[in-house]
Structure formats: structure tokens, C-alpha cells
Scaffold this active site. Sequence first.
Site, PDB file in Angstrom:
ATOM      1  N   TRP A 130       6.078 -10.207  -5.186  1.00 21.35           N
ATOM      2  CA  TRP A 130       5.844  -8.809  -4.828  1.00 21.35           C
ATOM      3  C   TRP A 130       4.331  -8.634  -4.955  1.00 21.35           C
ATOM      4  O   TRP A 130       3.790  -8.643  -6.057  1.00 21.35           O
ATOM      5  CB  TRP A 130       6.595  -7.890  -5.782  1.00 21.35           C
ATOM      6  CG  TRP A 130       6.524  -6.440  -5.415  1.00 21.35           C
ATOM      7  CD1 TRP A 130       7.346  -5.761  -4.575  1.00 21.35           C
ATOM      8  CD2 TRP A 130       5.563  -5.478  -5.881  1.00 21.35           C
ATOM      9  NE1 TRP A 130       6.956  -4.450  -4.483  1.00 21.35           N
ATOM     10  CE2 TRP A 130       5.868  -4.245  -5.266  1.00 21.35           C
ATOM     11  CE3 TRP A 130       4.462  -5.532  -6.734  1.00 21.35           C
ATOM     12  CZ2 TRP A 130       5.140  -3.092  -5.489  1.00 21.35           C
ATOM     13  CZ3 TRP A 130       3.731  -4.379  -6.961  1.00 21.35           C
ATOM     14  CH2 TRP A 130       4.073  -3.173  -6.348  1.00 21.35           C
ATOM     15  N   ARG A 164      13.550  -9.014  -7.339  1.00 21.72           N
ATOM     16  CA  ARG A 164      12.311  -8.770  -8.079  1.00 21.72           C
ATOM     17  C   ARG A 164      11.075  -8.742  -7.177  1.00 21.72           C
ATOM     18  O   ARG A 164       9.970  -8.410  -7.631  1.00 21.72           O
ATOM     19  CB  ARG A 164      12.111  -9.856  -9.141  1.00 21.72           C
ATOM     20  CG  ARG A 164      13.219  -9.951 -10.137  1.00 21.72           C
ATOM     21  CD  ARG A 164      12.913 -10.999 -11.157  1.00 21.72           C
ATOM     22  NE  ARG A 164      11.760 -10.617 -11.948  1.00 21.72           N
ATOM     23  CZ  ARG A 164      11.802  -9.831 -13.003  1.00 21.72           C
ATOM     24  NH1 ARG A 164      12.954  -9.351 -13.402  1.00 21.72           N
ATOM     25  NH2 ARG A 164      10.722  -9.528 -13.665  1.00 21.72           N
ATOM     26  N   CYS A 219       8.062  -9.927  -8.950  1.00 23.21           N
ATOM     27  CA  CYS A 219       7.912 -11.374  -8.854  1.00 23.21           C
ATOM     28  C   CYS A 219       8.982 -12.058  -9.698  1.00 23.21           C
ATOM     29  O   CYS A 219       9.279 -11.634 -10.811  1.00 23.21           O
ATOM     30  CB  CYS A 219       6.552 -11.884  -9.301  1.00 23.21           C
ATOM     31  SG  CYS A 219       5.196 -11.225  -8.348  1.00 23.21           S
ATOM     32  N   GLU A 270      14.331   6.222  -1.056  1.00 23.17           N
ATOM     33  CA  GLU A 270      13.941   4.840  -1.337  1.00 23.17           C
ATOM     34  C   GLU A 270      14.723   3.824  -0.510  1.00 23.17           C
ATOM     35  O   GLU A 270      14.210   2.759  -0.213  1.00 23.17           O
ATOM     36  CB  GLU A 270      14.029   4.512  -2.831  1.00 23.17           C
ATOM     37  CG  GLU A 270      15.421   4.444  -3.390  1.00 23.17           C
ATOM     38  CD  GLU A 270      15.448   4.085  -4.868  1.00 23.17           C
ATOM     39  OE1 GLU A 270      14.636   3.278  -5.298  1.00 23.17           O
ATOM     40  OE2 GLU A 270      16.313   4.624  -5.577  1.00 23.17           O
ATOM     41  N   LYS A 283      12.502  -4.452  -8.220  1.00 21.19           N
ATOM     42  CA  LYS A 283      13.416  -3.902  -9.218  1.00 21.19           C
ATOM     43  C   LYS A 283      12.737  -3.491 -10.515  1.00 21.19           C
ATOM     44  O   LYS A 283      13.046  -2.463 -11.073  1.00 21.19           O
ATOM     45  CB  LYS A 283      14.513  -4.935  -9.508  1.00 21.19           C
ATOM     46  CG  LYS A 283      15.596  -4.431 -10.439  1.00 21.19           C
ATOM     47  CD  LYS A 283      16.479  -3.415  -9.773  1.00 21.19           C
ATOM     48  CE  LYS A 283      17.486  -2.821 -10.728  1.00 21.19           C
ATOM     49  NZ  LYS A 283      18.009  -1.556 -10.201  1.00 21.19           N
ATOM     50  N   GLU A 289      17.293  13.259  -8.251  1.00 20.30           N
ATOM     51  CA  GLU A 289      17.834  11.899  -8.157  1.00 20.30           C
ATOM     52  C   GLU A 289      18.443  11.637  -6.766  1.00 20.30           C
ATOM     53  O   GLU A 289      18.266  10.562  -6.199  1.00 20.30           O
ATOM     54  CB  GLU A 289      18.874  11.688  -9.278  1.00 20.30           C
ATOM     55  CG  GLU A 289      19.597  10.351  -9.279  1.00 20.30           C
ATOM     56  CD  GLU A 289      18.689   9.129  -9.372  1.00 20.30           C
ATOM     57  OE1 GLU A 289      17.485   9.270  -9.593  1.00 20.30           O
ATOM     58  OE2 GLU A 289      19.201   8.027  -9.168  1.00 20.30           O
ATOM     59  N   ASN A 348       3.905 -14.142 -12.877  1.00 14.39           N
ATOM     60  CA  ASN A 348       4.363 -12.780 -12.672  1.00 14.39           C
ATOM     61  C   ASN A 348       3.492 -11.883 -13.544  1.00 14.39           C
ATOM     62  O   ASN A 348       3.325 -12.169 -14.723  1.00 14.39           O
ATOM     63  CB  ASN A 348       5.846 -12.696 -13.088  1.00 14.39           C
ATOM     64  CG  ASN A 348       6.370 -11.277 -13.078  1.00 14.39           C
ATOM     65  OD1 ASN A 348       5.789 -10.386 -12.461  1.00 14.39           O
ATOM     66  ND2 ASN A 348       7.477 -11.060 -13.761  1.00 14.39           N
ATOM     67  N   GLY A 349       2.913 -10.839 -12.959  1.00 17.50           N
ATOM     68  CA  GLY A 349       2.058  -9.944 -13.745  1.00 17.50           C
ATOM     69  C   GLY A 349       0.705  -9.787 -13.077  1.00 17.50           C
ATOM     70  O   GLY A 349       0.563 -10.041 -11.882  1.00 17.50           O
ATOM     71  N   LYS A 364      17.152   8.678  -4.342  1.00 18.71           N
ATOM     72  CA  LYS A 364      18.048   7.635  -3.821  1.00 18.71           C
ATOM     73  C   LYS A 364      17.921   7.546  -2.315  1.00 18.71           C
ATOM     74  O   LYS A 364      17.797   6.466  -1.755  1.00 18.71           O
ATOM     75  CB  LYS A 364      19.516   7.925  -4.150  1.00 18.71           C
ATOM     76  CG  LYS A 364      20.123   7.584  -5.455  1.00 18.71           C
ATOM     77  CD  LYS A 364      20.105   6.176  -5.923  1.00 18.71           C
ATOM     78  CE  LYS A 364      18.783   5.751  -6.468  1.00 18.71           C
ATOM     79  NZ  LYS A 364      18.567   5.829  -7.886  1.00 18.71           N
ATOM     80  N   HIS A 404       9.860  29.991  -3.354  1.00 14.88           N
ATOM     81  CA  HIS A 404       8.436  29.870  -3.701  1.00 14.88           C
ATOM     82  C   HIS A 404       7.737  28.824  -2.848  1.00 14.88           C
ATOM     83  O   HIS A 404       6.723  28.267  -3.262  1.00 14.88           O
ATOM     84  CB  HIS A 404       8.291  29.557  -5.192  1.00 14.88           C
ATOM     85  CG  HIS A 404       8.890  30.622  -6.053  1.00 14.88           C
ATOM     86  ND1 HIS A 404       8.242  31.806  -6.321  1.00 14.88           N
ATOM     87  CD2 HIS A 404      10.103  30.706  -6.642  1.00 14.88           C
ATOM     88  CE1 HIS A 404       9.022  32.571  -7.070  1.00 14.88           C
ATOM     89  NE2 HIS A 404      10.158  31.923  -7.278  1.00 14.88           N
TER      90      HIS A 404
HETATM   91  C1  F6R Z   1      15.169   4.116  -8.397  1.00 14.87           C
HETATM   92  C2  F6R Z   1      14.770   3.153  -9.404  1.00 14.87           C
HETATM   93  C3  F6R Z   1      13.470   3.337 -10.089  1.00 14.87           C
HETATM   94  C4  F6R Z   1      13.606   2.989 -11.581  1.00 14.87           C
HETATM   95  C5  F6R Z   1      12.234   3.033 -12.250  1.00 14.87           C
HETATM   96  C6  F6R Z   1      12.335   2.753 -13.734  1.00 14.87           C
HETATM   97  O1  F6R Z   1      16.427   3.829  -7.896  1.00 14.87           O
HETATM   98  O2  F6R Z   1      15.462   2.212  -9.667  1.00 14.87           O
HETATM   99  O3  F6R Z   1      12.983   4.624  -9.927  1.00 14.87           O
HETATM  100  O4  F6R Z   1      14.491   3.873 -12.175  1.00 14.87           O
HETATM  101  O5  F6R Z   1      11.389   2.077 -11.668  1.00 14.87           O
HETATM  102  O6  F6R Z   1      12.841   1.490 -13.975  1.00 14.87           O
HETATM  103  P1  F6R Z   1      13.425   1.086 -15.374  1.00 14.87           P
HETATM  104  O7  F6R Z   1      14.654   1.886 -15.596  1.00 14.87           O
HETATM  105  O8  F6R Z   1      13.705  -0.380 -15.272  1.00 14.87           O
HETATM  106  O9  F6R Z   1      12.360   1.413 -16.388  1.00 14.87           O
END
Ligand code: F6R
Length: 602
Positions: A75, A27, A2, A482, A597, A475, A101-102, A479, A498
Amino acid sequence: MCGIVGYIGNKDSLSVLLEGLRRLEYRGYDSSGVALLEKGNIRIVKTPGKIKDLDSLLRKEKISQSVIGIAHTRWATHGAPTKLNAHPHTDCRNNFSIVHNGIIENFASLKKELVKQGHKFISETDTEVVAHLIEKYYKGDLKKAFLQALARLKGSFAIVLLSKKHPDRLLFARQGSPLIVGVGKNENFLASDVPAILSHTNRVIYVKDAQAGEIRKNKVSLFDIKGRPQPVKIEKVLWDLESAQKSGYAHFMLKEIHEQPQVLKHLSCAGIKFDKKLISILKNTKQIFIVACGTAYHSGMVGKYAIEEMTKIPVAVDLSSEFRYRSPIIDNQSVLIAISQSGETADTLAAVREAKNKDAKIISICNAVGSSLVRESDFVLYTHAGPEIGVASTKAYTAQLMVLYLLALNIAKVKKTLPKSVISRYANILCDTHNQARTILKNSTRHISEIAGRHHNFGSFLFLGRNVNYPSALEGALKLKEISYIPAEGYAAGEMKHGPIALIDEYRAVVCIATESKIYEKMISNIQEIEARKGKIVIIATYGNADIKRHSKEVIFIPKVEELFSPILVALPLQLFAYYVAAKRGCDIDQPRNLAKSVTVE
Ligand code: F6R
């Protein structure tokens, strides 16, 4: 999660608010809305969908010029992303309008109480209770009613209040969710994050937890939750608006991938000043804990390899969401490193609080100045990656890796766990990483986009790596899934037999990290096992390895680098691959579905 914007001044508030919302869309982007004071009344316009949907709706409405207003991009947590659930919310008489927000955890009991007293609710949100609480308590003093309402709330929030009864001010409060004040000339702003206001001012106040305040056209005041005045500290934002724009790139993610050489150069060559006290605490600790979520967790995993290898201090890495509930054995001799791009991730903050309760020292590795994590840490190592706006983390990840390597190296120097010659060789490797990263981006981007073009229709992917590149495999899979929505799993290649090997057939794409390392031959054995089962293999290998083409024609080469430091370079082709697969599939790369984000709720 949000985004909030608030404005008071002389400008047309609607255009300021819309511009702010566009910059905060990362956000949350399932619905949005604005509330403006128009001819003495609050006018609310909101809609499901993205900011562009709100924009086109607003173009159809006749809205008079207004100089004060609030806005929100959502969000969804409580209630589906519908028009009724979109913010701003209001009370029964439309006197008080709220953006939030929250999560208000006790909203159900508050709502029951308010309904009993005759308040009419129209949404399913937790937020609406705040507007009704203010209505309940308001007897002519807005600040008093606001504080009385806040005192009833449990949970996390950043809230901004617009009242038609007090057209000269916006009230705000923060508990657990980010909020900043932008300080202008004859105008002031509120926002969840700096990019929303940066085209107007670079002077900001980072509102603290349990702090509330008020902005008027020419005045900002802060107070605590009891209403007692608090000092106002204005800070200057060091990056400019250019950093928060796409600058000709198709997406923020692509721009941020390409910014990595510059970020790495700044960190490794300009150097981070490590506090002597911090290094001495680390040198003497018996155990380091690392907590983080998502991509940041993967950087923590690489950090474990680096710190253990260079300093011989044992490191335990936990997902923040697991650490907080597993009764970790931690005390005042322990050090906890919390890694977070945003510094607002609820689980990571909770893990930090758990460790603080047991008197552990807290070091944060963070990108966001003024964030909650920074404030709750004993020491902060900034990643200085500039604003990361694409939802998928890229430059923040490699910056976190660089900070972890430099930290490990600095402890090793003081602890004398590595010979001087090795320390200076490692320092040179790190200082050259940005050049190698630039080489990858220059030489391989096109090739990777072509490979992506041949693989974007696969139904699922497996990513395999070993040792320090096991986290890289995790990772790479994260990537891809997502932003492209293709199911993708990361695995330690040694674990393949396994279970995951059962997945391999000609329909399965497998990305194998087979750069030069001490376990290279083992990786090749895994690759042969996949070949034998007709899996479609993409290999990341080291320049000069002519042999590798025998195993697949889809090879991405990266420059030769010592294995321990290879995850930074390996990350780049993995990011580009995910990016181009998602692009070929027409996905919304910067704003993938269901994500936001910064995850400020559990
Ligand atoms: C993936 C991504 C998320 C963040 C996770 C932690 O691309 O961005 O997995 O890494 O939500 O976020 P932060 O780093 O802000 O604590």
C-alpha cells in the site's frame, strides 16, 4: 498497510509465499513481489497490480524450486505503485533483500549519506535505504549488520531480510508495525498477520516492539535491538482457516455481515469476564475518554450515550488523530478507552501513548490478539469477532458496540446507577440482540438488495439520524462511500436545517433512521421536509409501523428494540445497503481503492 510473508523450510517457498500474500491482500493491493533464493542467488519478481498479476507473471518466469523466500503486498506511501517501487528491495550487489511495512521517517537523510558513499538507488521508496545500510555494515556477521542498520532507522517498521550469504535464515525486526512468527515442524514462517500462515501452523509468536529475531528451518530466536537474547513465547491461535475464507459468500464483507449474530451471541450470552479491578477503576473515575478512528470512532460515539446513560460518568469521545494534538486535560484519575479492530492504528496508538504519559489508565477494546494496542493497555476487552478481512468494518463494529453496552451495564451494576430490574431488562435485551440480528438478515437481505438496485445510480447520499442513531448515520455514510465511492454524508437530523437541506432535490437520496424512539416525531418532521423538496427517501423503521409507508415506499423494517440499544440492529441494514449498492456498481468491495485494512501510518 502492506503485507509481509517469509518462509524457510522444505516446501516450495514460492507457493507458500503466494498463498500467504493472497490472504494478506486486504492489507494493501497496489503492487506485490517475491524474493527467492534460487541456485545461490536472490531472484526478485515484482509487479504493479494485484496478487493475481504477480501470479500470472510468475507463471511466465522459469523459477527453480526454492525453500526460502520473502514476499510483500504494498500500500504505497513513498513513491507511486510501480514495478521499481514494489518490494522486495535490494542493495547494490543483490546480496540482501528486504520487505518492509511502515515508514522510515529519516530515509531522505540516510539516502543522501548512502548516495555520497557510492550506493546506487533505483526506487523512490524509503525501504531501499535499509538494504543499502545492511550492505554498508556487513562484514561477515549478518545479525550485527542488521542491528547496526536498525539502529539508524527512525519511524515504524516491520522488516524481513533475506541474504544470499546466509541461505539458512531470515532475519526480522519490528518497531510499530505488526509481525508474527509462525512456528512449524522443520519450517518456520513470518507474516504481518495470522491468516497468511494458518493453513500451515496455528502456533505463533507475536513479535514485540523493539524486538528482532531470526528464523531457521528448525529454530526461532528472538533478541532485543542490542542483540541480547529474549524469551520465546509461543501462543495458539484459537480460530481456524475457515474463519479467514469466504466460505461460499461472494465477498468477505458479506460473509462478515452474516457472522454478526454469532459474534453478538458469543459476547452477550457467553459473556465477557470483566476484571473487578477494571470495573472498580471505572466506577470511581470522574471522566472517561474514548479515542478511535473511522468506524471504531462511531462505536465510541454510541459508547458515550450508553455509558453516560447507564453510569452517569461523563464521556469525551475524540478522533485519535485529533486527541493526540489537542493537549487533552487528562491525568492519573482519568481512564482512556481506545477502540480498534486491528490494534495497530497509528493514530490510536499515539493517542494512547499521550494518555499514558499523563498516567491515565488505558482500557482497549480490540479484536486482534497480540496487537500493539493490547500490549500497551492496562486492561483489554476483546471483541472476539474472529478475523475481519473485508476492508469495510462490519462485525468488528457491532462487536465493539456490544462490548461497550456490556461494559456500561457492568459499571452501572457496581455503581448502582440503575435499578436492579432495569439492569436485568437491559441484560436480556442484549442477550436477545443476536436473534433480532438474525431476523434482519433473514427477512430483509433481499429487500435491501432490491432497494439498492433502485438507488445505486444516485450521485450522492445523505444519512440522517438522531440521538443514539446519529453515529449510525455517520457509519452508514462511511460504509457507503468507502466501498461504492458515492459521496455520502452523515448528519444529525436536527442539523439538517442548518445547511444540508440546501442539498435536497429529486436527485438526492436520503437514508433516514426513524426507528421507534423518544424523538421519532422529530425525525418524521425531518422526513416531511425532505419529502417537500422531492428528496428520494429510504427509511429504516420499526416493524409494526404501518404509518411510515405514507412517507416513502422504500422502507426497511427492523425488530422493535429499546432506543438505546438500536444502533446494533440499525447497523445491519446500513451495511447491507452499502454492500448491495457497491455490488450493483461493480466495485471491488473487499479491496476498495486507496484503502487498506489497518492504517499503521499517521
Ligand atoms: C471503515 C473502517 C475504518 C476503520 C479505521 C480504524 O469501514 O474499517 O474506518 O474503522 O481505520 O481501524 P481500527 O479499528 O483497526 O483502528
